[in-house]
Design a protein around this motif. Structure first.
Motif, PDB file in Angstrom:
ATOM      1  N   VAL A  67       0.837  -1.211   0.000  1.00 59.70           N
ATOM      2  CA  VAL A  67       0.000   0.000   0.000  1.00 59.70           C
ATOM      3  C   VAL A  67       0.858   1.241   0.000  1.00 59.70           C
ATOM      4  O   VAL A  67       0.617   2.183  -0.759  1.00 59.70           O
ATOM      5  CB  VAL A  67      -0.860   0.110   1.280  1.00 59.70           C
ATOM      6  N   VAL A  68       1.848   1.244   0.900  1.00 60.38           N
ATOM      7  CA  VAL A  68       2.674   2.433   1.021  1.00 60.38           C
ATOM      8  C   VAL A  68       3.446   2.646  -0.270  1.00 60.38           C
ATOM      9  O   VAL A  68       3.561   3.767  -0.778  1.00 60.38           O
ATOM     10  CB  VAL A  68       3.632   2.276   2.219  1.00 60.38           C
ATOM     11  N   GLU A  69       3.925   1.552  -0.823  1.00 62.76           N
ATOM     12  CA  GLU A  69       4.632   1.637  -2.097  1.00 62.76           C
ATOM     13  C   GLU A  69       3.738   2.293  -3.151  1.00 62.76           C
ATOM     14  O   GLU A  69       4.161   3.216  -3.852  1.00 62.76           O
ATOM     15  CB  GLU A  69       5.023   0.217  -2.527  1.00 62.76           C
ATOM     16  N   ALA A  70       2.504   1.812  -3.205  1.00 61.46           N
ATOM     17  CA  ALA A  70       1.581   2.349  -4.211  1.00 61.46           C
ATOM     18  C   ALA A  70       1.292   3.824  -3.938  1.00 61.46           C
ATOM     19  O   ALA A  70       1.313   4.648  -4.856  1.00 61.46           O
ATOM     20  CB  ALA A  70       0.279   1.551  -4.209  1.00 61.46           C
ATOM     21  N   LEU A  71       1.043   4.164  -2.675  1.00 58.79           N
ATOM     22  CA  LEU A  71       0.743   5.556  -2.353  1.00 58.79           C
ATOM     23  C   LEU A  71       1.912   6.459  -2.714  1.00 58.79           C
ATOM     24  O   LEU A  71       1.733   7.514  -3.317  1.00 58.79           O
ATOM     25  CB  LEU A  71       0.422   5.687  -0.862  1.00 58.79           C
ATOM     26  N   LEU A  72       3.111   6.023  -2.364  1.00 58.40           N
ATOM     27  CA  LEU A  72       4.282   6.842  -2.654  1.00 58.40           C
ATOM     28  C   LEU A  72       4.449   7.034  -4.151  1.00 58.40           C
ATOM     29  O   LEU A  72       4.673   8.149  -4.628  1.00 58.40           O
ATOM     30  CB  LEU A  72       5.535   6.179  -2.081  1.00 58.40           C
ATOM     31  N   LEU A  73       4.334   5.943  -4.881  1.00 53.86           N
ATOM     32  CA  LEU A  73       4.528   6.053  -6.324  1.00 53.86           C
ATOM     33  C   LEU A  73       3.457   6.925  -6.962  1.00 53.86           C
ATOM     34  O   LEU A  73       3.749   7.712  -7.861  1.00 53.86           O
ATOM     35  CB  LEU A  73       4.505   4.669  -6.961  1.00 53.86           C
ATOM     36  N   GLU A  74       2.224   6.775  -6.485  1.00 49.75           N
ATOM     37  CA  GLU A  74       1.150   7.608  -7.015  1.00 49.75           C
ATOM     38  C   GLU A  74       1.462   9.080  -6.746  1.00 49.75           C
ATOM     39  O   GLU A  74       1.237   9.948  -7.592  1.00 49.75           O
ATOM     40  CB  GLU A  74      -0.187   7.247  -6.361  1.00 49.75           C
ATOM     41  N   LEU A  75       1.978   9.320  -5.555  1.00 45.02           N
ATOM     42  CA  LEU A  75       2.329  10.688  -5.176  1.00 45.02           C
ATOM     43  C   LEU A  75       3.409  11.224  -6.095  1.00 45.02           C
ATOM     44  O   LEU A  75       3.320  12.339  -6.616  1.00 45.02           O
ATOM     45  CB  LEU A  75       2.809  10.685  -3.726  1.00 45.02           C
ATOM     46  N   VAL A  76       4.422  10.408  -6.315  1.00 46.00           N
ATOM     47  CA  VAL A  76       5.499  10.804  -7.223  1.00 46.00           C
ATOM     48  C   VAL A  76       4.929  11.121  -8.590  1.00 46.00           C
ATOM     49  O   VAL A  76       5.252  12.127  -9.218  1.00 46.00           O
ATOM     50  CB  VAL A  76       6.550   9.675  -7.325  1.00 46.00           C
ATOM     51  N   PHE A  77       4.024  10.270  -9.016  1.00 42.93           N
ATOM     52  CA  PHE A  77       3.434  10.472 -10.333  1.00 42.93           C
ATOM     53  C   PHE A  77       2.675  11.792 -10.389  1.00 42.93           C
ATOM     54  O   PHE A  77       2.785  12.556 -11.344  1.00 42.93           O
ATOM     55  CB  PHE A  77       2.489   9.307 -10.652  1.00 42.93           C
ATOM     56  N   GLU A  78       1.914  12.075  -9.329  1.00 43.78           N
ATOM     57  CA  GLU A  78       1.142  13.313  -9.314  1.00 43.78           C
ATOM     58  C   GLU A  78       2.068  14.519  -9.336  1.00 43.78           C
ATOM     59  O   GLU A  78       1.785  15.538  -9.978  1.00 43.78           O
ATOM     60  CB  GLU A  78       0.239  13.374  -8.080  1.00 43.78           C
ATOM     61  N   ILE A  79       3.186  14.413  -8.610  1.00 41.94           N
ATOM     62  CA  ILE A  79       4.134  15.529  -8.589  1.00 41.94           C
ATOM     63  C   ILE A  79       4.693  15.762  -9.990  1.00 41.94           C
ATOM     64  O   ILE A  79       4.748  16.889 -10.486  1.00 41.94           O
ATOM     65  CB  ILE A  79       5.278  15.236  -7.595  1.00 41.94           C
ATOM     66  N   LEU A  80       5.063  14.660 -10.637  1.00 42.24           N
ATOM     67  CA  LEU A  80       5.592  14.773 -11.992  1.00 42.24           C
ATOM     68  C   LEU A  80       4.575  15.417 -12.911  1.00 42.24           C
ATOM     69  O   LEU A  80       4.891  16.284 -13.715  1.00 42.24           O
ATOM     70  CB  LEU A  80       5.941  13.389 -12.520  1.00 42.24           C
ATOM     71  N   ARG A  81       3.337  14.965 -12.792  1.00 46.23           N
ATOM     72  CA  ARG A  81       2.292  15.473 -13.658  1.00 46.23           C
ATOM     73  C   ARG A  81       2.105  16.974 -13.441  1.00 46.23           C
ATOM     74  O   ARG A  81       2.041  17.751 -14.381  1.00 46.23           O
ATOM     75  CB  ARG A  81       0.991  14.743 -13.369  1.00 46.23           C
ATOM     76  N   GLU A  82       2.080  17.340 -12.162  1.00 45.11           N
ATOM     77  CA  GLU A  82       1.867  18.745 -11.831  1.00 45.11           C
ATOM     78  C   GLU A  82       3.018  19.587 -12.368  1.00 45.11           C
ATOM     79  O   GLU A  82       2.810  20.654 -12.945  1.00 45.11           O
ATOM     80  CB  GLU A  82       1.735  18.880 -10.306  1.00 45.11           C
ATOM     81  N   ALA A  83       4.226  19.071 -12.197  1.00 44.01           N
ATOM     82  CA  ALA A  83       5.393  19.807 -12.700  1.00 44.01           C
ATOM     83  C   ALA A  83       5.296  19.960 -14.207  1.00 44.01           C
ATOM     84  O   ALA A  83       5.569  21.024 -14.763  1.00 44.01           O
ATOM     85  CB  ALA A  83       6.667  19.068 -12.321  1.00 44.01           C
ATOM     86  N   GLY A  84       4.894  18.908 -14.862  1.00 46.07           N
ATOM     87  CA  GLY A  84       4.785  18.949 -16.325  1.00 46.07           C
ATOM     88  C   GLY A  84       3.765  19.966 -16.789  1.00 46.07           C
ATOM     89  O   GLY A  84       3.943  20.636 -17.799  1.00 46.07           O
ATOM     90  N   VAL A  85       2.691  20.128 -16.018  1.00 47.76           N
ATOM     91  CA  VAL A  85       1.638  21.056 -16.424  1.00 47.76           C
ATOM     92  C   VAL A  85       2.045  22.490 -16.161  1.00 47.76           C
ATOM     93  O   VAL A  85       1.850  23.378 -16.977  1.00 47.76           O
ATOM     94  CB  VAL A  85       0.323  20.732 -15.682  1.00 47.76           C
ATOM     95  N   ARG A  86       2.656  22.734 -15.010  1.00 45.71           N
ATOM     96  CA  ARG A  86       2.910  24.110 -14.589  1.00 45.71           C
ATOM     97  C   ARG A  86       4.128  24.723 -15.248  1.00 45.71           C
ATOM     98  O   ARG A  86       4.195  25.916 -15.415  1.00 45.71           O
ATOM     99  CB  ARG A  86       3.087  24.169 -13.070  1.00 45.71           C
TER     100      ARG A  86
END
Lengths: 433, 368, 549
Positions: free
Chosen positions: C376-395
């Motif tokens: 679970v923690v692995e998934a949450l962390l990776l999802e978080l990383v993904f969201e950060i990447l996505r946000e960085a890519g957009v902004r």
């Protein structure tokens, strides 16, 4: 409305905290599992049982990632064998967990190997295997003479663990296959008795034919002494297994074995034949051989009750293709094919008869499920005989009527023998095609 | 007279689906084993018989709704029996529904613990489901019906897929001989089934929100037909695959069907999906019962809103579900030995008495 | 039986305080507008005083241009406009030049007041769109909207001429809703351009454009656009009621309006669809929906909105219906992957390992050996990383954004796996989930799904598939409680309308979609002639084949 929003947040955070604090009761991470791939059940002492399990080592099988430490070369084992002795198997499993670092996980176990000793004591101890929710009902059950534990010593070859080796062989459709739920069904039904296929261990010579290769040529063979926590048995480790015959249970106790031919007969009579090859001598020329590979078979059992006398008529139908034919008659002649079918019919009859003989005269156990057929067709009569069916079965008359059909003769019409013979005799012209 | 009703109407199909959900989710889990252990391979006949026996009840409930259109059972009771007796009867029904809901909840919890997650405390499942049920029940019958409508295709298709995938393991021989034990076991099996089919009593409350009287009629017919169809399929599936002997021995035969099949050798043991989808069904059932109990209590107390009553009643249900039984065996014993008799009383006799009183006292419902 | 407004917004029924009901919405003469109120300013015959008032009102803003001049060399007048909003060349070249060279007898008449002002101006002003105003508030209003206002010495009246013209983006292809086939026009920030885009598609007097003003300071024009004969009964009144409630400083985007008028303000789900495509708006109007155009944004709101609309793209209607149907089914799969894949993976790998084939279990177990986190923690962390990447890519600026996403995806993913922090299987799962959430046609729904994904993940980590099911049931019940302007959000699935299924999971051929969606409850359910299925020549069906293009 705002209040409800706040309440939702509060509830969410509360549940989250609660869950993190003490949740996750049934959780077990996948890498914390000890995956059992095969289990061997033996009798131990007076009343105790011995459970041996082959636990896979995922790092080896799963082509492990480069996980940093522990690289190194050297021979590694595809798994470990662990053993525990206890009063029953449920307890034995707990005992297993006392000396392995992971949690025992049964859901992927595909093979249960019954030791001869335990089988003679009775199947009662298997209850746990039908009750525990992790068990698969389609786990195959096999029997071995002597100690079941030794089967787990099979070295890795094409397949890496004994579970896969045994299920792989059983999936060939040629051998009697009994799954856990079948075993229980056969055991429960009063008009049926369990038959369980037998595995025989092969020495390296028997397996690969060459004495030299058997010992040293096998890459995994070097680890004989190292595997498991238990000292290796006195005999040399087996190299392979072969299925040969089957064990017959009367009610729940092992009472005897069928040989290869009788097992085939039993399969025909139970209607469990799916594929196979029958070889026999040519009807006209005993020196030649015919092999028929058949598929699509059906067995119908019809009981006839007249007064106290019970008669069973077993109709077996099968069709197949000719795969080998070294006689010198031509197969263009329908009569020849008919003669072939007749010979085939006798062959199947022979097998069925052998099985019947053994079951009725020697073992006195209905291993064909005829009693259940009677039960369905003549429920009233069945009521009278159900309590001593096995004894009655020994005396019933069984008539076997096979009907075999050869559909195709393969890619050639006649054997080389036949052509040479025919050109000399100038009977027919083979030049057509 | 209080009108503790929710604004909103449901269609005849929605009514029928609610009937299915009021019966099938737990019945398909627990009943087959009980019926099969009595009636053996003739269990499906027991089910048919039970549905036939249920027809009079359906007629009775339909008649009540015809005579008192747009009124829930509780309002009818008050109209027919007068204020005090009527309220007493409503309270009796509230308690009956609460108790019944507690049993359903317990069945659900036992199922999850026994079949899927043995290490988790039962209370976790019951409380979480009940919290959700309160949320749904507060949103009214329309939302419950629509949710049921959404879950139904999932449940039905999954159930049918399981059955279809299990066909290779079925053998028709398992259904024979017919009528081996004579009529006795058959009737016994039917009797046990009656305890569950009596649950169509929910129509006497739900039916008030249906278009009269055509909608009620269609709901009842479709509802009973669906119950018959799925229950027979569930019972037959278990017997066909496992044989009467083994099916009577298994705790959850229908669920075990999902244990023996595999989808293309990739997904094997899809019983967990079965569980997940079944949770949806049981959730609707629990919510519906909770809603009815709350509505009844609101009627008895002359409240304008039933919503505030949902949460306290739900708490009561959870407590009862823990307190009523010691273990799964207790639940099964209750379902087998106690429920049919008790169901005959509160689901059959009392409405019949009510109808009789209405006839004798010549009370008619005004059409509003 | 259909009662579309069973539950009007509770707040809408509450007595409203301090606000007069606005009958005349077109002129903006309500008390709310303009803001702050200008009651104590009045137009006087004294031109100088009027200009002084205006200077006071505008606080001597630099962009307000006031210019005195003489009409025909005799009558004193002034022109007021805002630099940048009004067309300077039009004012200077046409208006001023004409007025300054007016024949002197006409100018004298203006001074003498020998005829009413409007009669005189009719003769001398060379503009088409003029408006005579008598209130100072209206003068201010016109000026603020880019009109040039003429004030005359000796008159209490003023004249506004439409000179609106400001820099604006030209019509271009909508960025958020691209199509392979289909019109490439998108709305722009100018309300008038946008209404014109719609009217070009629906050339009927039935198309009504209803104007409102919303926002105290922003004075934003909002247009209700609908087809008079198709819109369902009660819908317009309900929309107006909700719009009238809005009394805020400013409306800068359609989202401002959306949040004030949606049915359930607490729901994470978007309840009002928005689009940049005029063709989509036209299609919605033809179904009996109402479009809300808001000035200064290219996004148009469509009400009522159903859940399924968020899984449909306008291209569905332009491609062959087989492909469109396939894509629709695919989008449901995508929706499920985007919502459930990580949580299903966590549930299976930590609770229900028996479900997987043995080989896969072994492989996953091997991959997870030595991973320091629970799944679970692995998934949450990776999802978080993904969201950060996505946000960085957009902004980030587009050029840098690309670099970031490549660096993020490749380097971090690769390094994390080889360092043994994450298992490759989890990286695949998260990546697939991320891609799926981008594949959803509507960004607003994708955001919701992304948020719910985290909740599902936690539930799966705690209770396995049971947890997922609980979450799904909660979402389902919630969706069932939602209504969009009275229409159940999950229609036509629940409640079930068989007729409408032709345009939900599949897209039936156009000649088969003879009826408008039922849930909208409009007066005329039939939208085309019967029997439009094309027939090859010769195979005459004996039916009139009109209109089917």
């Amino acid at each position: 409305m705002r209040r409800s929003l706040r309440a939702v947040f509060l509830l969410l955070s509360l549940t989250l905290i609660g869950m993190i604090l003490d949740g996750c009761w049934s959780r077990r991470e996948i890498e914390e599992l000890a995956l059992i791939m095969a289990a061997a059940l033996d009798a131990e002492g007076e009343n105790q049982v011995r459970l041996s399990a082959f636990i896979i080592n995922p790092r080896e099988i799963g082509g492990g990632q480069p996980m940093g430490a522990g690289g190194g070369g050297g021979t590694r084992m595809p798994g470990e064998i662990v053993t525990a002795v206890a009063d029953n198997f449920a307890e034995a499993t707990r005992r297993l967990e006392e000396h392995i670092p992971r949690r025992v996980f049964w859901a992927h176990n595909r093979v249960i190997i019954l030791g001869d000793g335990l089988a003679r004591r009775g199947l009662q101890s298997l209850d746990w295997f039908s009750r525990d929710r992790q068990m698969r009902l389609d786990t195959v059950v096999v029997l071995t003479e002597g100690e079941a534990r030794r089967v787990l010593d099979l070295p890795p070859g094409i397949e890496l663990n004994p579970g896969r080796i045994i299920t792989g062989i059983l999936n060939s459709h040629v051998i009697l296959k009994v799954e856990l739920k079948d075993l229980f069904a056969m055991w429960q039904a009063r008009g049926d008795n369990p038959v369980v296929p037998r595995v025989v261990l092969l020495s390296p010579d028997e397996h690969s034919g060459s004495k030299l290769q058997g010992r040293e040529g096998r890459p995994g063979g070097g680890g004989e002494g190292g595997e498991g926590r238990e000292a290796p048995p006195a005999q040399a480790a087996p190299a392979a297994v072969r299925f040969d015959g089957a064990g017959v249970f009367k009610d729940d106790k092992l009472v005897g074995y069928l040989d290869h031919l009788e097992t085939l007969g039993t399969m025909w009579l139970r209607g469990e034949v799916r594929e196979g090859v029958i070889t026999f001598n040519c009807p006209a020329h005993p020196e030649g051989q015919v092999a028929v590979r058949f598929y699509r078979s059906q067995t119908k059992v019809k009981p006839h009750v007249e007064g106290d006398k019970i008669r069973f008529l077993v109709k077996i139908t099968a069709e197949g293709d000719l795969t080998e034919h070294t006689c010198d008659d031509s197969l263009k002649d329908p009569a020849q094919v008919r003669a072939m079918e007749e010979a085939l019919r006798r062959e199947v009859e022979k097998r069925a008869e052998a099985a019947l003989d053994k079951a009725q005269k020697e073992l006195k156990a209905d291993i064909f499920g005829f009693g259940e057929v009677l039960h369905r067709q003549e429920p009233k009569f069945w009521k009278q005989v159900q309590d001593h069916w096995n004894e009655i079965f020994a005396g019933v008359e069984v008539k076997v009527e096979p009907r075999m059909e050869v559909r195709r003769v393969g890619m050639t019409y006649a054997s080389v023998e036949a052509i040479r013979g025919n050109t000399g005799g100038k009977k027919t012209s083979p030049g057509g095609r | 007279m209080s009108r503790s009703r929710e604004e909103g109407f449901i269609g005849p199909w929605q009514g029928a689906i609610l009937l299915w959900f009021s019966e099938l989710p737990t019945a398909l889990l627990f009943l087959p084993a009980l019926i099969v252990s009595r009636a053996q391979q003739d269990a499906w006949m027991s089910v048919v018989l039970a549905i036939v026996f249920t027809l009079p009840l359906a007629l009775l409930l339909g008649w009540l709704l015809y005579r008192f259109p747009g009124r829930t059972l509780f309002q009818v009771a008050e109209t027919v029996l007068g204020k005090i007796l009527g309220k007493a009867m409503t309270l009796f029904y509230v308690l009956a529904f609460v108790q019944w809901n507690a049993i359903v909840l317990r069945e659900f919890g036992e199922f999850l613990v026994a079949a899927v997650m043995p290490e988790t405390p039962l209370i976790v499942f019951t409380v979480t489901l009940m919290v959700l049920a309160v949320y749904a029940a507060r949103n009214g019958l329309e939302v419950i019906a629509r949710s049921a409508q959404f879950i139904l295709p999932l449940m039905v298709s999954f159930f049918l897929i399981v059955l279809v995938l299990a066909t290779p393991k079925m053998s028709l021989r398992n259904l024979f001989p017919l009528l081996e034990g004579g009529l006795g076991p058959l009737l016994l099996g039917a009797f046990i089934t009656l305890g569950s089919t009596g649950e169509i009593i929910v129509i006497s409350v739900v039916g008030a929100f249906l278009q009269q009287p055509e909608g009620v009629k269609r709901s009842l017919i479709l509802g009973l037909a669906g119950i018959l169809f799925f229950l027979v399929l569930g019972v037959m599936g278990g017997v066909l695959v496992f044989g009467a002997c083994e099916a009577g021995r298994l705790t959850f035969p229908a669920f075990s069907l999902a244990r023996v099949i595999s989808i293309g050798n990739f997904l094997e043991r899809i019983e967990v999906l079965f569980m997940a989808i079944w949770v949806g069904g049981i959730f609707i059932k629990v919510t519906l019962n909770l809603y009815i109990a709350a509505l009844g209590l609101a009627t008895a107390a002359d409240l304008r809103e039933y919503r505030p009553l949902c949460a306290p009643l739900a708490a009561l249900v959870v407590v009862l579900s823990v307190w009523l039984f010691d273990n799964l065996t207790g639940v099964l014993f209750y379902l087998e030995q106690v429920l049919p008799v008790w169901a005959l009383l509160w689901q059959w006799t009392v409405p019949a008495a009510l109808a009789l009183t209405a006839v004798i006292r010549k009370v008619e419902g005004s059409r509003t | 039986m259909p009662r579309p407004f069973r539950r009007p917004l509770r707040a809408a029924l509450r007595p409203l305080k301090g606000r007069a009901t606005q009958k005349d919405t077109s002129g903006g003469q309500g008390q709310k507008y303009p803001y702050p109120p200008l009651e104590h300013y009045v137009l006087t015959p004294d031109l100088k005083l009027n200009l002084q008032q205006l200077e006071e009102i505008f606080h001597r803003s630099g962009d307000v241009v006031k210019r005195d001049f003489c009409i025909g060399g005799r009558a004193r007048a002034a022109i007021v406009y805002i630099d940048g909003l009004a067309d300077k060349t039009l004012i200077e070249d046409t208006l001023l030049r004409t007025l300054q060279h007016v024949p002197s007898e006409l100018a004298q008449a203006l001074v003498d007041r020998s005829a009413p002002l409007d009669r005189l101006l009719e003769i001398i002003v060379p503009m088409a769109d003029v408006d005579f105003v008598e209130k100072m508030a209206d003068v201010v209003n016109h000026v603020l909207n880019g009109d040039a206002v003429l004030l005359f010495e000796g008159y209490r009246q003023a004249m506004a001429t439409s000179t609106r013209s400001w820099e604006q983006r030209s019509i271009s292809e909508p960025l958020t809703e691209g199509v392979v086939r289909g019109p490439r026009e998108g709305f722009v920030e100018n309300l008038r351009t946008n209404t014109a885009l719609i009217r070009r598609r629906l050339k009927t007097p039935d198309l009504v454009v209803d104007n409102l003003l919303v926002g105290r300071y922003s004075q934003t024009n909002v247009s209700l656009v609908y087809l008079k004969s198709l819109v369902g009964p009660g819908l317009l009144e309900e929309i107006r009621r909700r719009l009238d409630r809005i009394d805020v400083d400013g409306i800068l985007e359609s989202a401002y309006i959306e949040e004030f008028i949606e049915d359930n303000p607490f729901s994470p789900f978007p309840q009002i669809d928005h689009t940049e495509r005029p063709d989509k708006v036209a299609a919605a109007l033809l179904e009996g929906r109402v479009a809300l155009l808001i000035d200064n944004t290219p996004f148009v709101l469509l009400v009522p909105t159903l859940f399924v609309q968020f899984l449909q793209a306008s291209e569905d209607y332009y491609e062959r219906y087989w492909l469109a149907s396939f894509l629709r089914v695919l989008r449901f799969v995508i929706l499920n992957i985007a919502l459930l894949l990580p949580s299903a993976y966590v549930a299976v790998s930590t609770y229900h390992q028996e479900m997987l084939p043995t080989n896969l279990v072994v492989r996953l177990a091997a991959q997870r050996e030595g991973i320091p986190f629970p799944a679970v923690v692995e998934a949450l962390l990776l999802e978080l990383v993904f969201e950060i990447l996505r946000e960085a890519g957009v902004r980030l600026p587009r050029v840098v954004g690309q670099a970031v996403s490549i660096v993020g995806a490749l380097v971090i993913g690769e390094a994390a796996v080889s360092a043994g922090l994450f298992s490759p299987a989890m990286v695949i799962v998260v990546a697939l989930t991320g891609i799926s959430s981008f594949a959803l046609p509507k960004f607003s729904m994708a955001i919701t799904i992304r948020l719910l994904r985290f909740i599902m993940l936690i539930l799966a980590g705690v209770l396995g598939f049971y947890g997922i099911m609980l979450g799904l049931l909660a979402v389902l019940v919630h969706l069932n409680t939602l209504r969009s302007f009275g229409v159940p959000y999950l229609a036509p699935v629940a409640p079930y309308h068989r007729r409408d299924y032709k345009d939900v999971f599949v897209r039936a051929p156009r000649w088969d979609q003879e009826l408008r969606p039922t849930q909208l409850g409009h007066r005329d359910p039939r939208r085309q002639a019967e029997g439009l299925q094309p027939v090859p020549p010769g195979a005459d069906k004996g039916e009139k084949s009109g209109g089917g293009r």
